[in-house]
Design a protein around this motif. Sequence first.
Motif: not given
Lengths: 367, 367, 367, 367
Positions: A231-247
């Motif tokens: 899993r990962a929390f993410l910050r994007f250069e454009n200011g957005a935040s998010g998450s992804i998961e590989g499973n």
Amino acid sequence: MSRKPDLRVGMIGTGFMGKAHAFGFAAAPKVFDLGQDVVLDMVADVTEEAAAKAARAYGFERATTDWREIVADPAIDIVSITAPNALHKEMSLAAIAAGKHVYCEKPLAPLAVDAAEMTAEAEAAGVKTQVGFNYLCNPMLALAREMIAAGELGEILGYRGIHAEDYMADPASPFTFRHDPEGGGALADLGSHALATAEYLVGPISEVMGDCVTMIGTRSGRRVEVDDVGRAFLRFENGASGSIEGNWISTGRKMQHDFEVYGTKGALCFTQERLNELHHFDAGLPVGRQGFRRIEAGPANPPYGQFIAAAGHQIGFNDLKTIEVAGYIRAISGAEPEPFNFRAGLRIQTLVETIQASSRERFWRAI
Amino acid sequence: MSRKPDLRVGMIGTGFMGKAHAFGFAAAPKVFDLGQDVVLDMVADVTEEAAAKAARAYGFERATTDWREIVADPAIDIVSITAPNALHKEMSLAAIAAGKHVYCEKPLAPLAVDAAEMTAEAEAAGVKTQVGFNYLCNPMLALAREMIAAGELGEILGYRGIHAEDYMADPASPFTFRHDPEGGGALADLGSHALATAEYLVGPISEVMGDCVTMIGTRSGRRVEVDDVGRAFLRFENGASGSIEGNWISTGRKMQHDFEVYGTKGALCFTQERLNELHHFDAGLPVGRQGFRRIEAGPANPPYGQFIAAAGHQIGFNDLKTIEVAGYIRAISGAEPEPFNFRAGLRIQTLVETIQASSRERFWRAI
Amino acid sequence: MSRKPDLRVGMIGTGFMGKAHAFGFAAAPKVFDLGQDVVLDMVADVTEEAAAKAARAYGFERATTDWREIVADPAIDIVSITAPNALHKEMSLAAIAAGKHVYCEKPLAPLAVDAAEMTAEAEAAGVKTQVGFNYLCNPMLALAREMIAAGELGEILGYRGIHAEDYMADPASPFTFRHDPEGGGALADLGSHALATAEYLVGPISEVMGDCVTMIGTRSGRRVEVDDVGRAFLRFENGASGSIEGNWISTGRKMQHDFEVYGTKGALCFTQERLNELHHFDAGLPVGRQGFRRIEAGPANPPYGQFIAAAGHQIGFNDLKTIEVAGYIRAISGAEPEPFNFRAGLRIQTLVETIQASSRERFWRAI
Amino acid sequence: MSRKPDLRVGMIGTGFMGKAHAFGFAAAPKVFDLGQDVVLDMVADVTEEAAAKAARAYGFERATTDWREIVADPAIDIVSITAPNALHKEMSLAAIAAGKHVYCEKPLAPLAVDAAEMTAEAEAAGVKTQVGFNYLCNPMLALAREMIAAGELGEILGYRGIHAEDYMADPASPFTFRHDPEGGGALADLGSHALATAEYLVGPISEVMGDCVTMIGTRSGRRVEVDDVGRAFLRFENGASGSIEGNWISTGRKMQHDFEVYGTKGALCFTQERLNELHHFDAGLPVGRQGFRRIEAGPANPPYGQFIAAAGHQIGFNDLKTIEVAGYIRAISGAEPEPFNFRAGLRIQTLVETIQASSRERFWRAI
């Protein structure tokens, strides 16, 4: 328009992805008007029988047990590499050195440092490269990207991506090369797709916090060290935040490559389980008429119309590969930039390794 | 069976949740065979007009502008608190001191330290308490919990939970008490539900890594410090890992209280957007017949049958409140343990504050 | 506003629908601002025990074993009839003769000729009547009707309606009163709802072609003559054509009250299995952005907001009954026309009998 | 295994279906192990330019403007006919007379009497024939048929089929050859697919009652006589009853080829809008665990695995054509019976014409 000379393909490896490559090269010039044909010239596998069988089955003119023969043959323009990951680097470098265009399955190499070397060599040699990230070839992802870029969703506020399957969910399933530390784990194998889609849609990721977990610690009596869930929390250069998961232990999931993107003016939801649909919420519609709208793929979503003249009939997984190959051929002919070249593949591996490092350190990391 | 004496309710606050409480108290004895009746005795609001109007609309016998009158009245058995969060502590402590049973809307108090004091006082006084976490009252969540506990999913390998809505998605929406640091933010307001569901299904969380983000930094010209999105990686005591997200800027989402649980033998998926359905994958079925099965709520899922005699007809959000109230009344009569008492509410607030602290420190935290 | 005097209800019958009626009368004045209260005065059942139990459970002040006592009591304003179908006529006529308002469960009577007599008597007496067709009380059906009436779908080109359940699907299930010719069969029991929805949305039906089929010819050793499936082709007065089906042997279906309406400018789809959603296709949106849009019920769809202040939280089946009762109370107070009076119930029975006759004759019939 | 000699294809017509045929012939030998190759030999269109362009685009070796050249050429084994419907008969008879195998798009001919002649000639000549009904080639339909045949659904009690699209929904769309009485209308064009699926799953239809309606009576100023909607009640030889509808004015529908089958032990639901899913209700599961189960296509559903090695990845519409062609090639080689030969095509046309006649007479008709 005048036809370009045929492109001749040599393919190394004849497994599942080999069939997909061969099929893509055969189909692309029929589905698209590429202005040049592709000839399936030579195929290599480790045994004579396997090579001959693949040649017959997929329509290659020649078969060999020595992949270096393909690389050395001056008639061949493109080398398609679907051999085991550990061999990608050696094969790619040899092909690049021989001036071939190289189409390599993901991951480019087990380590980003090797992928970087491959990328540098390819760019120095000026050959065209391609890495197999075919989920990005979906017309509905193109639509999503276009809508986001055009501001239809407003400012992007949040992102959730996932790629989950279940081929490792059974604790009794055996230890394989994918469980070697070099194999990479679920984040590398599946999360990489989620990362590619995230950047394709929202733009560059700038910072990550990883959580890579081994849930089934022993397989076939051997200790497993790679992650079953990444899993990962993410910050994007454009200011957005998010998450992804590989499973790869999500029992029941066969193709959960999903995303949700939320902006100030709208949202998009997608699941690869229904790859011909994109769900769109438009906050600009009147209250009482708003809702997620199921947009079905159709000729309005290029290149869907190359496959089927009417909307809603649905393209399939293999058609995504055909789109990928067509884009690569257009790139070789100079008509378009490479859709997903070695540098793009290197980028994904860098993201994966940064998330893995962040997970070990239990702290955020910049890319 | 002999009937117990009526329970007399005093309610403080007459807004949306006040209506829900009043309705729940009126409906529960009609829907369930509780063996005792509930009388809506007195209601308090800040103005005489509001109190009188609520009394008439919801059927209370008496109205007052002084909530202390309710607490002091010896006729009243239960004090229902739906006033602003900042007043929960003072009102609860007064009611407990007067020996009343207390039903308090979530959160118990802005800070866990206060919730802890309230919990200690209630337990010392031996009164019965309840905090409003009505999503847990869904018969389909009971089914999910039962299936997990019975091992139908095998060992739990992964969990994903979310509670997303969009009532703060518009950057032009005004600064409110919810944007005060005391208000708590999206994790406290919505993520708390995702956390409650996670522990309800999978058991105690032991460690968290938080990611709380303010995406819309200014509202009505004032700086906002609370999170619009609160994410967390989770470790459960039973070895499972997972994640949750609370999010109030998910444009288009009105009630995305969702979960997915994956085990070695099966999986469950649920969305509160379709609260009468639970989707179950059973890996024990033959290959070729497997798939996510949409189980519709019915009399086989108690207490659905108290509401409707036939499956598939669907209960609604307000029915969850009726179930919640019925459970509380049975707890007061001693027939069952409290469904979600102050200690349970304190637990959620502790989880929320630990995630918030982890986010600030950018590092994992044990609970 | 000044309050009207209380309405006093007498109810005959205490089964599933009895509970629903009692609950609806209790809830309606709390959920809605009706300007007058409802008192559950007297309830009748065949045994003293059943009557007393129902009185206690549902909150009636008095119980009786003689339904004529209710009809005769001058204190009672409304007589609610949930007794077996065969008794509806006698009870209704007695109540009408006594000047009571009458709320009768469907069907009014086994035969349209009886329903016609009941209707004529009620209209002559000037009492307010109501027949229980609560699916029509769904806010999403109101939205559908409003959209169609406003021309949002253009000219209506086609309609498909269905009401399918599975409570008779097991051939081993016993012969019941519903299998008597007087019971009516699937078309009368369920198809009647599909017909009511069709006319509610598209307007009067002018011609029908029926297909009523008994699929399970013997139950409990007795010959069954009523239909298990009742289908009809439809012509509407406005020129539209369509079809409906009533079916009680649809294994797996618990509440498939569905419709699809297609017009020149758009379409609507609905299933009662997800009663809070209406799916709308708007052909006026740009190609490439079109699709069926899932509109979730919310405060924009009155009277949803009376139940819940936020969209997407979902009302339930029993809430539809509350809406039905509220409408009836407003009709009694003169504020609105009767939502679905005896004449409307008669209309449905006429449609049912015409379809049955058409099926027997294997030919079309005008209404 | 020894390879059979190549099959050489001549194709007449180069439109949408021409591309689909060419693509199917190119793909089938690569996807399947057919033991023989297919050569795209000659293609015919009315202009030299169109023929040459198609030859180049689809990979035919030769082009011609005279379709008789294809029929006359001894090198050609298979004649593929995708020309306008009105020419199907003449071309087919010529090809049959020349001893060619004939693959003709649907409908075989505008009238069943002509289709019967074509069928008789083909059978007399002993050539292999195929009509394009590719929806039947879906692995999920094969699964449905297998489940029904194996008794997994018990006795079949009811059937609902539909094929609806919207390409004629706009009243302003012009009059085309499809609006000629010879064109057939919606029942012939789309309802034919619904009929084919109905018989494929449930077996022969024995009796029908038709309802064919022209909703848009004038197009481009010309009177339209063919139906926009064609409905039918059905009786099957095995005792089941049901209905189908063909509809080309269903605004918003692009590929609503759906069915629902209900039996005493279970049910199946399918929509071609999600062609890789079959929903199964198994009444044998315990109450409380029952529900419609979404089975995703995978290698357990042959021949899915020829396309993709993993479940859930999804095949597309064009893959159905590839399956159809592969089945035809195996039939030509004698390995299997013809999947859907001229006699099967004639059967469908007979059903269509019987329904049309029934509609005119407003009475039931036996087949």
